[in-house]
Design an enzyme around this catalytic site. Structure first.
Site, PDB file in Angstrom:
ATOM      1  N   GLU A   1       9.109 -16.157 -18.515  1.00  0.00           N
ATOM      2  CA  GLU A   1       8.910 -14.773 -18.606  1.00  0.00           C
ATOM      3  C   GLU A   1       7.743 -14.256 -19.547  1.00  0.00           C
ATOM      4  O   GLU A   1       6.933 -13.372 -19.186  1.00  0.00           O
ATOM      5  CB  GLU A   1      10.081 -13.889 -18.718  1.00  0.00           C
ATOM      6  CG  GLU A   1      10.018 -12.538 -18.755  1.00  0.00           C
ATOM      7  CD  GLU A   1       9.487 -11.618 -17.683  1.00  0.00           C
ATOM      8  OE1 GLU A   1       9.577 -12.320 -16.469  1.00  0.00           O
ATOM      9  OE2 GLU A   1       9.271 -10.600 -17.819  1.00  0.00           O
TER      10      GLU A   1
ATOM     11  N   GLU B   1      -0.115 -11.916 -16.522  1.00  0.00           N
ATOM     12  CA  GLU B   1      -0.224 -10.580 -15.976  1.00  0.00           C
ATOM     13  C   GLU B   1      -1.096  -9.551 -16.404  1.00  0.00           C
ATOM     14  O   GLU B   1      -1.945  -8.882 -15.668  1.00  0.00           O
ATOM     15  CB  GLU B   1       1.050  -9.989 -15.555  1.00  0.00           C
ATOM     16  CG  GLU B   1       2.054 -10.629 -14.757  1.00  0.00           C
ATOM     17  CD  GLU B   1       3.259  -9.575 -14.381  1.00  0.00           C
ATOM     18  OE1 GLU B   1       3.653  -9.405 -13.289  1.00  0.00           O
ATOM     19  OE2 GLU B   1       3.866  -9.478 -15.569  1.00  0.00           O
TER      20      GLU B   1
ATOM     21  N   LYS C   1       4.293 -12.571 -18.464  1.00  0.00           N
ATOM     22  CA  LYS C   1       3.861 -11.375 -18.928  1.00  0.00           C
ATOM     23  C   LYS C   1       2.572 -11.599 -19.682  1.00  0.00           C
ATOM     24  O   LYS C   1       1.594 -10.500 -19.125  1.00  0.00           O
ATOM     25  CB  LYS C   1       5.026 -10.837 -20.284  1.00  0.00           C
ATOM     26  CG  LYS C   1       6.130 -10.230 -19.667  1.00  0.00           C
ATOM     27  CD  LYS C   1       5.932  -8.793 -19.148  1.00  0.00           C
ATOM     28  CE  LYS C   1       5.831  -8.742 -17.811  1.00  0.00           C
ATOM     29  NZ  LYS C   1       7.116  -9.174 -16.903  1.00  0.00           N
TER      30      LYS C   1
ATOM     31  N   ARG D   1       1.670   1.143  -5.978  1.00  0.00           N
ATOM     32  CA  ARG D   1       1.706   0.160  -4.787  1.00  0.00           C
ATOM     33  C   ARG D   1       0.373  -0.450  -4.771  1.00  0.00           C
ATOM     34  O   ARG D   1       0.393  -1.466  -3.813  1.00  0.00           O
ATOM     35  CB  ARG D   1       2.242   0.869  -3.808  1.00  0.00           C
ATOM     36  CG  ARG D   1       3.653   1.748  -3.819  1.00  0.00           C
ATOM     37  CD  ARG D   1       3.858   2.619  -2.552  1.00  0.00           C
ATOM     38  NE  ARG D   1       4.126   1.627  -1.553  1.00  0.00           N
ATOM     39  CZ  ARG D   1       5.325   1.310  -1.232  1.00  0.00           C
ATOM     40  NH1 ARG D   1       6.449   1.572  -2.055  1.00  0.00           N
ATOM     41  NH2 ARG D   1       5.756   0.353  -0.040  1.00  0.00           N
TER      42      ARG D   1
ATOM     43  N   HIS E   1       6.166 -34.864 -21.215  1.00  0.00           N
ATOM     44  CA  HIS E   1       5.823 -35.413 -19.918  1.00  0.00           C
ATOM     45  C   HIS E   1       4.590 -34.883 -19.116  1.00  0.00           C
ATOM     46  O   HIS E   1       4.738 -34.721 -17.922  1.00  0.00           O
ATOM     47  CB  HIS E   1       7.326 -35.312 -18.927  1.00  0.00           C
ATOM     48  CG  HIS E   1       8.605 -35.789 -19.406  1.00  0.00           C
ATOM     49  ND1 HIS E   1       8.436 -37.448 -19.495  1.00  0.00           N
ATOM     50  CD2 HIS E   1       9.611 -35.323 -20.006  1.00  0.00           C
ATOM     51  CE1 HIS E   1       9.928 -37.595 -20.092  1.00  0.00           C
ATOM     52  NE2 HIS E   1      10.343 -36.512 -20.420  1.00  0.00           N
TER      53      HIS E   1
ATOM     54  N   CYS F   1       0.828  -1.222  -0.112  1.00  0.00           N
ATOM     55  CA  CYS F   1       0.035  -0.044  -0.078  1.00  0.00           C
ATOM     56  C   CYS F   1       0.820   1.050  -0.004  1.00  0.00           C
ATOM     57  O   CYS F   1       2.166   1.268   0.430  1.00  0.00           O
ATOM     58  CB  CYS F   1      -0.799  -0.052   1.246  1.00  0.00           C
ATOM     59  SG  CYS F   1      -1.972  -1.543   1.504  1.00  0.00           S
TER      60      CYS F   1
ATOM     61  N   ASN G   1       0.628   0.494   6.086  1.00  0.00           N
ATOM     62  CA  ASN G   1       1.167  -0.564   5.042  1.00  0.00           C
ATOM     63  C   ASN G   1       1.706  -1.812   5.697  1.00  0.00           C
ATOM     64  O   ASN G   1       2.350  -1.495   6.478  1.00  0.00           O
ATOM     65  CB  ASN G   1       1.996   0.389   4.159  1.00  0.00           C
ATOM     66  CG  ASN G   1       2.807  -0.768   3.044  1.00  0.00           C
ATOM     67  OD1 ASN G   1       2.163  -1.587   2.926  1.00  0.00           O
ATOM     68  ND2 ASN G   1       3.983  -0.249   2.741  1.00  0.00           N
ATOM     69  N   GLY G   2       1.337  -2.974   5.400  1.00  0.00           N
ATOM     70  CA  GLY G   2       1.925  -3.966   6.139  1.00  0.00           C
ATOM     71  C   GLY G   2       0.751  -5.143   6.502  1.00  0.00           C
ATOM     72  O   GLY G   2      -0.145  -4.933   6.064  1.00  0.00           O
TER      73      GLY G   2
ATOM     74  N   TRP H   1      -3.684  -2.128  -1.698  1.00  0.00           N
ATOM     75  CA  TRP H   1      -3.386  -3.202  -1.921  1.00  0.00           C
ATOM     76  C   TRP H   1      -4.144  -4.273  -1.063  1.00  0.00           C
ATOM     77  O   TRP H   1      -3.464  -4.619  -0.111  1.00  0.00           O
ATOM     78  CB  TRP H   1      -2.065  -3.626  -2.514  1.00  0.00           C
ATOM     79  CG  TRP H   1      -2.074  -5.039  -2.989  1.00  0.00           C
ATOM     80  CD1 TRP H   1      -2.001  -5.080  -4.710  1.00  0.00           C
ATOM     81  CD2 TRP H   1      -1.799  -6.180  -2.684  1.00  0.00           C
ATOM     82  NE1 TRP H   1      -2.098  -6.227  -4.781  1.00  0.00           N
ATOM     83  CE2 TRP H   1      -1.583  -7.206  -3.860  1.00  0.00           C
ATOM     84  CE3 TRP H   1      -1.261  -6.838  -1.281  1.00  0.00           C
ATOM     85  CZ2 TRP H   1      -1.344  -8.486  -3.681  1.00  0.00           C
ATOM     86  CZ3 TRP H   1      -1.105  -7.981  -1.442  1.00  0.00           C
ATOM     87  CH2 TRP H   1      -1.107  -8.860  -2.458  1.00  0.00           C
TER      88      TRP H   1
ATOM     89  N   LYS I   1       2.975  -3.202  -7.864  1.00  0.00           N
ATOM     90  CA  LYS I   1       4.575  -3.201  -8.163  1.00  0.00           C
ATOM     91  C   LYS I   1       5.588  -3.377  -7.232  1.00  0.00           C
ATOM     92  O   LYS I   1       6.473  -3.898  -7.482  1.00  0.00           O
ATOM     93  CB  LYS I   1       4.692  -1.857  -8.913  1.00  0.00           C
ATOM     94  CG  LYS I   1       6.080  -1.467  -9.579  1.00  0.00           C
ATOM     95  CD  LYS I   1       5.951  -1.152 -11.023  1.00  0.00           C
ATOM     96  CE  LYS I   1       7.248  -1.583 -11.728  1.00  0.00           C
ATOM     97  NZ  LYS I   1       7.365  -2.706 -12.358  1.00  0.00           N
TER      98      LYS I   1
HETATM   99  C1  G6P Z   1       5.824  -7.747  -8.403  1.00  0.00           C
HETATM  100  C2  G6P Z   1       6.025  -7.005  -9.572  1.00  0.00           C
HETATM  101  C3  G6P Z   1       6.792  -7.794 -10.892  1.00  0.00           C
HETATM  102  C4  G6P Z   1       8.270  -8.099 -10.084  1.00  0.00           C
HETATM  103  C5  G6P Z   1       8.050  -8.493  -8.693  1.00  0.00           C
HETATM  104  C6  G6P Z   1       9.373  -8.394  -7.982  1.00  0.00           C
HETATM  105  O1  G6P Z   1       5.206  -9.154  -8.661  1.00  0.00           O
HETATM  106  O2  G6P Z   1       4.539  -6.755 -10.068  1.00  0.00           O
HETATM  107  O3  G6P Z   1       7.070  -7.008 -11.894  1.00  0.00           O
HETATM  108  O4  G6P Z   1       8.983  -8.549 -10.696  1.00  0.00           O
HETATM  109  O5  G6P Z   1       7.059  -7.750  -7.810  1.00  0.00           O
HETATM  110  O6  G6P Z   1       9.518  -7.045  -7.585  1.00  0.00           O
HETATM  111  P1  G6P Z   1      11.126  -6.437  -7.565  1.00  0.00           P
HETATM  112  O7  G6P Z   1      10.736  -5.119  -7.178  1.00  0.00           O
HETATM  113  O8  G6P Z   1      11.912  -7.160  -6.263  1.00  0.00           O
HETATM  114  O9  G6P Z   1      11.776  -6.823  -8.794  1.00  0.00           O
END
Ligand code: G6P
Length: 601
Positions: A477, A484, A481, A27, A500, A2, A98-99, A74, A596
């Site tokens: 990855e 997400e 993507k 956040r 498998h 948050c 936050n937390g 969040w 994020k």
């Molecule tokens: C969240 C973000 C991702 C990121 C991950 C790790 O899930 O949405 O984009 O890769 O956290 O975050 P960091 O800031 O540690 O790279």
């Protein structure tokens, strides 16, 4: 996760709180709210959904006051709703948090028995009632916070304002929830990060674990975890608010994809000296026999790519784990080893905890972070900063490729130091890296072809990504993507592993995306693709060897080497996810349920 902002000053704060929340929306964005105190009275406005809803409400109900707090949420406990939105308040106090308060249920029961009435399902609301309880008993705000925080178990950053106190804010921090205090002219601030404070001041300090601060318009007083009155030195933040604009692109993500060649180039340049050699990172590569790596999300996949580079180029074992597993797995680590930690935000709670574990095992910590002045940077032995600039889109793009750039230079540095390669081989590798920005530009030229394929992909509900060797983490990855931002289910497998299990999913038209630049085993991947085609799959191949992928739709990649290809495929998988999401009309910058910066476990 948050976002928190607080201002205590000498002019109206409501609009400025909302402006700052805009910078913190990355956040969390499921609800938002602000509270102020004016002529002793607490007042608040909250709204479910994105910040735009709060702004709309504030057009109807304005809040006056020179002291206020704001929050963007969040959800952890309780669904996203207005009632669960912060600030949480009672007659006597309003708080933002936050937390996670782990003992919230016990506290709630205790407070309910004392006739406190709860309106939300959040863990955070107990903080307001706990403070209220002490205030009711006649404690000063300062004593109430001091006593209440001792009862709270978990990780938290809180900011509180009080009925009857127009010029007072108390903030506290425990655990992995950062809180920066900003010093201004007849005004002081608190925020989850330097970015939120950047429109107001560049003079900051971060609260350390267990700190509590009392802010008024004219002063900031600070106590440490032992309740000793202390001062902490401020620093001048380099974070600039100017960098936060879409610059004509339709979304931050689109801008960030397009900026990659330049930020990768800048990051590589930061690692090279005037003679074009890699600058020493400070690691004694001959003193270690393996590297341990931990990270989360996309940063973890950057480490997985690096594993192939370190093992193939430097012949150095490179063990990787997801930070949330690593921290509790308690792996035995060789004495005086090296632990590499990668994080865009420099704040991720699990990554920070993995770092702390490695530190407790006497490892040297080398971190690669993007956000300057972050928590991870502050506790690392060596930090290399990626120069991606602020990444606003929740799905990581340019942070990822700059992390790859850093890790590639480290692999070459290690290989040379350990005499696994000669200086001239090192120069050849460096030259390959120098070509990466142009290769990424070439990959961007495939945008329109990918857009056409995305129209069909957007109609699908499941996908399978495949790749071998260094292309396997890129497949992971790619799947990340796509899921997400388009919400299409995507799985990734090492191509050789398809038989498998996931092959059972294949049927007519099932989409399979294969990342297959020409390398020594591309034909093995091509055989797996034939197995998929034989079962009716619709295969999209990213390759520079289209002749061996007959029967597939393909995106022709520019030719690339082991060091270069992950950068090229990164651009292609990002465009694939981006256009598919655009086709579906989802919010690419703020996809549902994600955030994020993940400061909870
Ligand atoms: C969240 C973000 C991702 C990121 C991950 C790790 O899930 O949405 O984009 O890769 O956290 O975050 P960091 O800031 O540690 O790279």
């Amino acid at each position: 996760m948050c976002g928190i902002i607080g201002i205590v000053g000498n002019k109206s704060v409501a609009d400025r709180l909302v402006d700052a929340l805009e910078k913190l929306e990355y956040r969390g964005y499921d609800s938002a709210g602000i509270a102020t105190v004016s002529q002793g009275e607490l007042d608040r406005v909250r709204a479910c959904g994105k910040l735009v809803n709060l702004k709309q409400k504030l057009k109807e109900t304005s809040l006056s006051g020179h002291c206020g707090i704001g929050h963007t949420r969040w959800a952890t406990h309780g669904v996203p709703s207005e009632v669960n939105a912060h600030p949480h308040s009672t007659q006597r106090v309003a708080i933002v948090h936050n937390g996670i308060i782990e003992n919230h249920e016990t506290l709630r029961q205790k407070l309910m028995a004392k006739h406190h009435h709860f309106e939300s399902l959040t863990d955070s609301e107990v903080i307001a009632h706990l403070l209220d309880d002490y205030l009711q008993q006649g404690d000063s705000p300062e004593d109430a916070v001091r006593k209440a925080r001792k009862e709270l178990v978990g990780a938290f950053a809180i900011a509180c304002i009080f009925h009857g106190h127009d010029d007072l804010m108390i903030v506290a921090r425990e655990g992995a929830s950062p809180l920066a205090v900003g010093l201004g002219q007849e005004e002081n601030y608190v925020g989850s990060d330097a970015l939120a404070l950047s429109p107001f001041t560049d003079q900051l300090f971060y609260l350390e674990e267990g700190d509590m601060a009392i802010l008024s318009s004219g002063s900031v007083e600070l106590w440490d975890s032992e309740d000793k009155k202390i001062t902490r030195s401020t620093f001048q933040s380099q974070v600039s608010v100017e960098a936060i604009s879409k610059e004509g692109f339709t979304s931050f993500m689109e801008k960030e994809i397009h900026h990659q060649p330049q930020v990768v180039e800048a990051t590589l340049a930061s690692r090279l000296d005037d003679n074009g050699q890699i600058k020493p990172s400070g690691v004694d590569w001959n003193a270690i026999d393996r590297v341990t790596f931990a990270a989360c999300g996309t940063a973890f996949y950057a480490g997985m790519v690096a594993k192939y580079w370190f093992e193939k180029i430097a012949r150095l074992p490179f063990e990787i784990d997801i930070a949330s597993e690593f921290r509790y797995r308690m792996p035995p680590l060789s004495a005086n080893g090296l632990c590499v930690i990668v994080s865009q935000s420099g704040e991720t709670a699990d990554t920070l905890a993995a770092l702390e574990y490695a530190k407790s095992q006497d490892q040297t910590i080398l971190s690669i972070v993007n956000v300057p002045e972050s928590s991870i940077e502050r506790v690392s032995d060596i930090t290399l900063q990626t120069l991606a600039g602020p990444e606003i889109g929740v799905a990581s793009t340019k942070a990822f490729t700059t992390q790859l750039a850093m890790l590639a230079t480290l692999a070459i540095e290690a290989a040379l130091a350990r005499q696994v390669i000669t200086s001239s081989q090192a120069l050849t590798y460096i030259e390959e890296l120098r070509q990466v920005p142009s290769l990424m530009h070439l990959a961007m030229g495939k945008d329109h072809v990918i857009r056409t394929l995305s129209k069909k992909l957007a109609t699908m509900s499941d996908t399978l990504f495949l790749g071998r060797d260094i292309n396997y983490p890129m497949a992971l990855e790619g799947a990340l993507k796509l899921k997400e931002i388009s919400y299409i289910h995507a799985e990734a497998y090492a191509a050789g592993e398809m038989k498998h299990g996931p092959i059972a999913l294949l049927e007519d038209g099932y989409p399979v995306i294969v990342i297959a630049p020409k390398d020594s085993i591309v034909e093995k991947t091509a055989s797996n693709v034939q197995e998929a085609l034989a079962r009716g799959a619709w295969v999209i191949a990213f390759t520079d060897a289209p002749h061996i992928f007959s029967g597939c739709d393909y995106i022709e990649m520019p030719e690339s080497t082991l060091l270069q290809s992950p950068f090229v495929s990164a651009v292609l998988i990002q465009f694939l996810a981006y256009h598919t999401a655009q086709e579906k009309g989802t919010d690419v910058d703020q996809p549902r349920n994600l955030a994020k910066s993940v400061t909870v476990e």
